[in-house]
Design a protein around this motif. Structure first.
Motif, PDB file in Angstrom:
ATOM      1  N   PHE A   1       0.860  -1.180   0.000  1.00  0.00           N
ATOM      2  CA  PHE A   1       0.000   0.000   0.000  1.00  0.00           C
ATOM      3  C   PHE A   1       0.893   1.227   0.000  1.00  0.00           C
ATOM      4  CE2 PHE A   1      -4.373  -1.495   0.699  1.00  0.00           C
ATOM      5  CZ  PHE A   1      -4.146  -2.835   0.934  1.00  0.00           C
ATOM      6  N   THR A   2       0.286   2.396  -0.269  1.00  0.00           N
ATOM      7  CA  THR A   2       1.067   3.624  -0.190  1.00  0.00           C
ATOM      8  C   THR A   2       1.686   3.733   1.197  1.00  0.00           C
ATOM      9  OG1 THR A   2       0.964   6.044  -0.353  1.00  0.00           O
ATOM     10  CG2 THR A   2      -1.014   4.943   0.415  1.00  0.00           C
ATOM     11  N   PRO A   3       2.943   4.188   1.369  1.00  0.00           N
ATOM     12  CA  PRO A   3       3.851   4.751   0.358  1.00  0.00           C
ATOM     13  C   PRO A   3       4.795   3.749  -0.299  1.00  0.00           C
ATOM     14  CG  PRO A   3       4.776   5.100   2.531  1.00  0.00           C
ATOM     15  CD  PRO A   3       3.530   4.277   2.719  1.00  0.00           C
ATOM     16  N   ASP A   4       4.427   2.482  -0.337  1.00  0.00           N
ATOM     17  CA  ASP A   4       5.357   1.479  -0.875  1.00  0.00           C
ATOM     18  C   ASP A   4       5.016   0.982  -2.267  1.00  0.00           C
ATOM     19  OD1 ASP A   4       5.271   0.249   2.461  1.00  0.00           O
ATOM     20  OD2 ASP A   4       6.799   1.526   1.550  1.00  0.00           O
ATOM     21  N   THR A   5       4.131   1.657  -2.996  1.00  0.00           N
ATOM     22  CA  THR A   5       3.777   1.175  -4.336  1.00  0.00           C
ATOM     23  C   THR A   5       4.632   1.874  -5.393  1.00  0.00           C
ATOM     24  OG1 THR A   5       2.147   2.882  -4.844  1.00  0.00           O
ATOM     25  CG2 THR A   5       1.383   1.007  -3.523  1.00  0.00           C
ATOM     26  N   THR A   6       4.556   1.342  -6.628  1.00  0.00           N
ATOM     27  CA  THR A   6       5.246   1.976  -7.752  1.00  0.00           C
ATOM     28  C   THR A   6       4.717   3.393  -7.951  1.00  0.00           C
ATOM     29  OG1 THR A   6       5.414  -0.183  -8.804  1.00  0.00           O
ATOM     30  CG2 THR A   6       5.774   1.730 -10.216  1.00  0.00           C
ATOM     31  N   SER A   7       3.409   3.565  -7.741  1.00  0.00           N
ATOM     32  CA  SER A   7       2.784   4.877  -7.943  1.00  0.00           C
ATOM     33  C   SER A   7       3.354   5.937  -7.009  1.00  0.00           C
ATOM     34  CB  SER A   7       1.267   4.789  -7.725  1.00  0.00           C
ATOM     35  OG  SER A   7       0.730   3.694  -8.422  1.00  0.00           O
ATOM     36  N   ASP A   8       3.923   5.510  -5.880  1.00  0.00           N
ATOM     37  CA  ASP A   8       4.502   6.482  -4.944  1.00  0.00           C
ATOM     38  C   ASP A   8       5.834   7.012  -5.437  1.00  0.00           C
ATOM     39  OD1 ASP A   8       2.958   4.396  -2.805  1.00  0.00           O
ATOM     40  OD2 ASP A   8       2.745   6.555  -2.419  1.00  0.00           O
ATOM     41  N   VAL A   9       6.488   6.274  -6.312  1.00  0.00           N
ATOM     42  CA  VAL A   9       7.803   6.705  -6.819  1.00  0.00           C
ATOM     43  C   VAL A   9       7.640   7.685  -7.981  1.00  0.00           C
ATOM     44  CG1 VAL A   9       9.998   5.925  -7.785  1.00  0.00           C
ATOM     45  CG2 VAL A   9       8.760   4.470  -6.177  1.00  0.00           C
ATOM     46  N   ALA A  10       6.606   7.461  -8.769  1.00  0.00           N
ATOM     47  CA  ALA A  10       6.398   8.300  -9.955  1.00  0.00           C
ATOM     48  C   ALA A  10       6.201   9.749  -9.564  1.00  0.00           C
ATOM     49  CB  ALA A  10       5.171   7.799 -10.714  1.00  0.00           C
ATOM     50  N   ALA A  11       6.662  10.663 -10.418  1.00  0.00           N
ATOM     51  CA  ALA A  11       6.487  12.089 -10.126  1.00  0.00           C
ATOM     52  C   ALA A  11       5.029  12.502 -10.282  1.00  0.00           C
ATOM     53  CB  ALA A  11       7.362  12.921 -11.054  1.00  0.00           C
ATOM     54  N   GLY A  12       4.291  11.790 -11.138  1.00  0.00           N
ATOM     55  CA  GLY A  12       2.872  12.084 -11.255  1.00  0.00           C
ATOM     56  C   GLY A  12       2.539  13.263 -12.147  1.00  0.00           C
ATOM     57  N   ILE A  13       3.423  13.569 -13.086  1.00  0.00           N
ATOM     58  CA  ILE A  13       3.140  14.702 -13.973  1.00  0.00           C
ATOM     59  C   ILE A  13       2.265  14.224 -15.129  1.00  0.00           C
ATOM     60  CG2 ILE A  13       5.106  14.494 -15.551  1.00  0.00           C
ATOM     61  CD1 ILE A  13       4.808  17.785 -14.134  1.00  0.00           C
ATOM     62  N   LEU A  14       1.305  15.036 -15.521  1.00  0.00           N
ATOM     63  CA  LEU A  14       0.400  14.639 -16.594  1.00  0.00           C
ATOM     64  C   LEU A  14       0.949  15.045 -17.954  1.00  0.00           C
ATOM     65  CD1 LEU A  14      -1.612  13.803 -14.399  1.00  0.00           C
ATOM     66  CD2 LEU A  14      -3.392  14.840 -15.778  1.00  0.00           C
ATOM     67  N   ILE A  15       1.802  14.183 -18.481  1.00  0.00           N
ATOM     68  CA  ILE A  15       2.295  14.316 -19.855  1.00  0.00           C
ATOM     69  C   ILE A  15       2.173  12.902 -20.419  1.00  0.00           C
ATOM     70  CG2 ILE A  15       4.260  14.816 -21.339  1.00  0.00           C
ATOM     71  CD1 ILE A  15       5.327  16.689 -19.212  1.00  0.00           C
ATOM     72  N   PRO A  16       1.268  12.683 -21.367  1.00  0.00           N
ATOM     73  CA  PRO A  16       0.997  11.304 -21.772  1.00  0.00           C
ATOM     74  C   PRO A  16       2.175  10.636 -22.454  1.00  0.00           C
ATOM     75  CG  PRO A  16      -0.699  12.766 -22.559  1.00  0.00           C
ATOM     76  CD  PRO A  16       0.394  13.619 -22.045  1.00  0.00           C
ATOM     77  N   HIS A  17       2.132   9.344 -22.308  1.00  0.00           N
ATOM     78  CA  HIS A  17       3.073   8.453 -22.945  1.00  0.00           C
ATOM     79  C   HIS A  17       2.309   7.782 -24.077  1.00  0.00           C
ATOM     80  CE1 HIS A  17       5.922   5.074 -23.073  1.00  0.00           C
ATOM     81  NE2 HIS A  17       4.861   4.316 -23.157  1.00  0.00           N
ATOM     82  N   ALA A  18       2.949   7.548 -25.199  1.00  0.00           N
ATOM     83  CA  ALA A  18       2.206   6.966 -26.318  1.00  0.00           C
ATOM     84  C   ALA A  18       2.245   5.446 -26.274  1.00  0.00           C
ATOM     85  CB  ALA A  18       2.796   7.471 -27.629  1.00  0.00           C
ATOM     86  N   TYR A  19       1.086   4.818 -26.425  1.00  0.00           N
ATOM     87  CA  TYR A  19       1.022   3.361 -26.448  1.00  0.00           C
ATOM     88  C   TYR A  19       0.843   2.901 -27.889  1.00  0.00           C
ATOM     89  CZ  TYR A  19       0.034   4.067 -21.503  1.00  0.00           C
ATOM     90  OH  TYR A  19       0.095   4.462 -20.198  1.00  0.00           O
ATOM     91  N   PRO A  20       1.787   2.137 -28.420  1.00  0.00           N
ATOM     92  CA  PRO A  20       1.659   1.750 -29.834  1.00  0.00           C
ATOM     93  C   PRO A  20       0.397   0.932 -30.129  1.00  0.00           C
ATOM     94  CG  PRO A  20       3.523   0.638 -28.758  1.00  0.00           C
ATOM     95  CD  PRO A  20       3.014   1.653 -27.802  1.00  0.00           C
ATOM     96  N   ASP A  21      -0.051   0.118 -29.156  1.00  0.00           N
ATOM     97  CA  ASP A  21      -1.175  -0.776 -29.427  1.00  0.00           C
ATOM     98  C   ASP A  21      -2.531  -0.243 -28.974  1.00  0.00           C
ATOM     99  OD1 ASP A  21       0.253  -4.169 -29.175  1.00  0.00           O
ATOM    100  OD2 ASP A  21       0.654  -2.450 -30.482  1.00  0.00           O
ATOM    101  N   THR A  22      -2.568   0.986 -28.499  1.00  0.00           N
ATOM    102  CA  THR A  22      -3.859   1.557 -28.102  1.00  0.00           C
ATOM    103  C   THR A  22      -4.204   2.673 -29.079  1.00  0.00           C
ATOM    104  OG1 THR A  22      -3.405   1.089 -25.769  1.00  0.00           O
ATOM    105  CG2 THR A  22      -5.122   2.700 -26.246  1.00  0.00           C
ATOM    106  N   PRO A  23      -5.404   2.679 -29.647  1.00  0.00           N
ATOM    107  CA  PRO A  23      -5.760   3.732 -30.626  1.00  0.00           C
ATOM    108  C   PRO A  23      -5.615   5.121 -30.010  1.00  0.00           C
ATOM    109  CG  PRO A  23      -7.554   2.124 -30.376  1.00  0.00           C
ATOM    110  CD  PRO A  23      -6.518   1.754 -29.387  1.00  0.00           C
ATOM    111  N   VAL A  24      -5.122   6.060 -30.825  1.00  0.00           N
ATOM    112  CA  VAL A  24      -4.843   7.408 -30.332  1.00  0.00           C
ATOM    113  C   VAL A  24      -6.105   8.079 -29.802  1.00  0.00           C
ATOM    114  CG1 VAL A  24      -4.039   9.713 -30.953  1.00  0.00           C
ATOM    115  CG2 VAL A  24      -2.837   7.716 -31.799  1.00  0.00           C
ATOM    116  N   HIS A  25      -7.251   7.840 -30.443  1.00  0.00           N
ATOM    117  CA  HIS A  25      -8.453   8.537 -29.983  1.00  0.00           C
ATOM    118  C   HIS A  25      -8.829   8.077 -28.574  1.00  0.00           C
ATOM    119  CE1 HIS A  25     -10.664   4.866 -31.272  1.00  0.00           C
ATOM    120  NE2 HIS A  25     -11.528   5.243 -30.350  1.00  0.00           N
TER     121      HIS A  25
END
Lengths: 389, 346
Positions: free
Chosen positions: A86-110
């Motif tokens: 649980f928080t603060p020990d998850t991967t999500s706790d390490v991430a900076a959490g900035i909203l700049i999307p990452h592109a997924y090749p297999d997910t449609p852009v829309h």
């Protein structure tokens, strides 16, 4: 796992070291109060004509946000979040959490754009409310800079963030190694604050947190009617998914309170994200690397790359190293699956594989996962047996 | 050549540094001293939020626009050094908000990335219908004064805490040139009916999630009378008070309410802890007094260079004024044939 005979007859595998994370019996569901602690509650009810019992596996960003969304869409349900961390020990706790999307090749852009917009709009209204501080969500402006012209000068998410434009010549002077840049205002959502805030919301709507490591999704049968799999990298084991792999990210969290802007190199390898209580410096993208221990050489390299972009960082202090393993996959898995073994059936909704883009997409994908859970719940409610969901 | 700088706010210390660095290499006998009754953290500079931003309307003296630009460029050049944080210097972006469309300011090309606000951005501020976004600089008064003090001390400049009662006293004490950087209380040394206090009160809060400045404008109320929120390096300054002619050094409860309510209305996330509250006096004048004057006390002449009256934009304009004061000082040296070679340009 020890097998015990319950006083009510029948037997079930009693997980060791079971303790409710929240010792309070919330008992707050729409079907009156009930004594419920961990999995034992299954013995006090019949088939789910009343409450649909939903287990969410994973208490990171996806698990918690899905657990918040489910009660808003699924009538008469109980939600139990089960995870080893649980928080603060998850991967999500390490991430900076900035909203700049990452592109997924297999997910449609829309779809990516829809999820990003839903997430941005949702967080934007929190950021402008009195809850912002408690939720750890706020606006931050800055620059994404490129050493060579990018193929896409205007990314798909340009009109979702605020004030997106090209950097001026005068602004680029600050980064002599870079030839092009984008300036915009986006949101930062801080794991160590946001996750506890989500946990509070889950509990307020009657959800439970159970610290327990699940080795096999069948452990949740028959205590639960639907399982939501938000186990990230755990899905290699729990869902037999070999397409998900770690992309190791090492970061430094430092004290540099004078920094008010984010700076991200377009490659995604070097970034500076100012937060509420520290600044995140990154990073690395090491595919297939499972090592959770920080590497001193890498830390020196990260620090040096970030100082090259922002020389005032030489004065940063209280430097801490952190490592997170991004749950990477060619596309986000948002899918129903009906597990079958002998006569047993277990509906599962998979919600994992966000890689670098967890914070950017989480609310949009959580809403979709909740919709899928609702579909499963509707199917359970109908009397005719279903061969396939 | 004894130079006495009276005043240890941003104007006094930066002028002392500028003069020392430009002329000490060519004038070995240069002896610069700073006299003041108040040093950091008790000066008006310490109260200022420190945002680089001139007034919206063009200054009556066009030289001031040039001095503002020189200051911005000077500070920007220091941003790239590791010392920036030591100086109290950082880039900051933010919002200027209006009730109606206004012309762009004269400084729009000095700051970085100046643009109008988009409709979605304006949605965040329901009381306002127009605005700008730009990237500017923060120069925190307290940190900057400490930094200037360290630089001056390194160079052997002496500080003396004393209340100067008259210019004559300093002249008779042996000063060849006096630099008058006495700010809002310059009238005590030489009456100046054009100089008035513009009393300001500010609240400092702990709100580290705030990364942008928000400055509102209300032409009916006038400059600094509308709420503003300016994040500093560690604390956020809340303000919105400007009272001409008010010398009260005491924090006023009405002003506190006005600031707090105005800023919380502007920024609903501001459920923040109050760290401190203080009062300062902007040295308001129709334009900066930056000029020479010759004093005669007894048989000798003492050169006087005035550098005061920077209103609410002292940090914004300080370096340009320091350069100008140094230039005037150079004229004094030339007249007295003290210069062996032309001074290098800073």
């Amino acid at each position: 796992m020890p097998v015990v005979n319950s006083p009510m007859g029948g037997s079930f595998a009693f997980p060791q070291s079971l303790r409710a994370r929240d010792q309070l019996l919330t008992g707050k569901t729409s079907v009156g109060a009930r004594a419920f602690c961990g999995f034992q509650g299954c013995f006090f009810r019949d088939r789910p004509m009343d409450t649909v019992r939903i287990a969410v596996v994973g208490a990171g960003l996806m698990g918690l946000s899905t657990a918040v969304c489910i009660p808003t869409l699924v009538p008469r349900c109980s939600v139990t979040v089960i995870a080893d961390k649980f928080t603060p020990d998850t991967t999500s706790d390490v991430a900076a959490g900035i909203l700049i999307p990452h592109a997924y090749p297999d997910t449609p852009v829309h779809k990516q754009k829809q999820w990003f917009r839903e997430t941005f709009d949702h967080l934007f209204s929190i950021a402008n409310s009195a809850e912002a501080g408690d939720a750890g969500v706020y606006l931050v402006s800055g620059w994404q800079i490129f050493r060579s012209m990018p193929t896409e000068e205007v990314p798909f998410w340009a009109d979702v963030v605020l004030g997106f434009r090209k950097m001026t010549e005068a602004e680029l002077k600050k980064f002599p190694q870079h030839v092009f840049g984008q300036a915009f205002t986006t949101l930062k959502c801080e794991g160590p604050v946001y996750l506890p805030w989500l946990e509070k919301r889950v509990k307020r709507s009657g959800g439970l947190m159970v610290p327990q490591r699940i080795e096999d999704l069948w452990e949740l049968h028959p205590s639960f009617d639907i399982v939501v799999n938000c186990s990230g990298l755990g899905s290699r084991q729990l869902a037999g998914d070999s397409t998900i792999f770690p992309v190791r990210g090492q970061v430094l969290k430092v004290q540099a309170p004078w920094l008010k802007h984010f700076i991200r190199d377009g490659s995604g390898l070097t970034y500076i994200y100012p937060g509420t209580s520290n600044v995140t410096l990154g990073g690395t993208r090491q595919k297939g690397d499972w090592n959770l221990s920080p590497d001193a050489e890498i830390s020196r390299d990260i620090f040096s790359r970030c100082c090259a972009l922002e020389p005032s960082l030489h004065r940063a202090c209280d430097i801490r190293e952190k490592v997170g393993l991004r749950p990477s996959r060619p596309g986000i898995r948002l899918q129903k699956e009906l597990l079958a073994q002998d006569s047993r059936r277990l509906p599962v909704v998979h919600h994992y594989g966000h890689g670098s883009g967890g914070f950017s997409m989480h609310w949009g994908t959580a809403l979709e996962a909740a919709r899928l859970v609702n579909e499963c719940a509707q199917a359970l409610g109908s009397p005719a047996p279903k061969s396939k969901l | 050549m004894r130079v006495v700088v009276i005043g240890a706010g941003v104007i006094g210390l930066s002028t002392a540094l500028c003069i020392h660095d430009r002329y000490q290499p060519v004038l070995q006998s240069l002896d610069v001293r700073v006299y003041a009754d108040r040093f950091t953290p008790l000066t008006n500079t310490d109260v200022a939020a420190g945002l680089w931003q001139p007034y919206l309307s063009n200054p009556s003296n066009p030289q001031e626009t040039h001095w503002n630009q020189q200051t911005f460029d000077y500070l920007l050049s220091h941003l790239h050094s590791p010392n920036a944080a030591d100086m109290g210097l950082a880039l900051i972006s933010g919002y200027n908000l209006f009730h109606e469309a206004v012309p762009d300011p004269s400084w729009k090309d000095i700051v970085l990335g100046f643009r109008k606000l988009t409709p979605r951005e304006l949605d965040m501020f329901p009381d306002y219908s127009y605005g700008w976004f730009n990237t500017s600089l923060i120069l925190e008064g307290k940190r900057y004064l400490q930094w200037l003090t360290e630089r001056l001390t390194e160079r052997g400049v002496k500080f003396s805490q004393r209340k100067v009662e008259s210019l004559e006293e300093v002249a008779r004490g042996g000063a060849d040139v006096i630099i008058n950087c006495t700010g809002v209380r310059a009238g005590e040394l030489q009456p100046d009916p054009m100089l008035q206090p513009g009393r300001g009160q500010i609240i400092k809060v702990d709100a580290p999630w705030m990364k942008h400045f928000i400055v509102t404008h209300d032409p009916e109320r006038g400059i600094y009378r509308s709420p503003y929120i300016i994040p500093g390096i560690r604390e956020v300054t809340l303000g919105g008070i400007f009272q001409l002619g008010n010398w009260s050094e005491v924090n006023n409860i009405q002003d506190h309410k006005s600031i707090w309510e105005g800023c919380c209305r502007l920024e609903p996330t501001l459920k923040a802890e109050i760290v401190s509250e203080c009062t300062g006096f902007r040295p308001v004048r129709p334009q900066v007094r930056l000029e020479r004057e010759r004093l005669r006390f007894g048989p000798s002449n003492t050169e006087l260079i005035h550098n005061y009256g920077h209103g609410g934009y002292g940090l914004t304009i300080h370096w340009g004024c320091a350069l100008e004061a140094a230039k005037l000082f150079g004229e004094v040296l030339e007249e007295r044939k003290l210069l062996r070679m032309p001074p290098s340009h800073l």
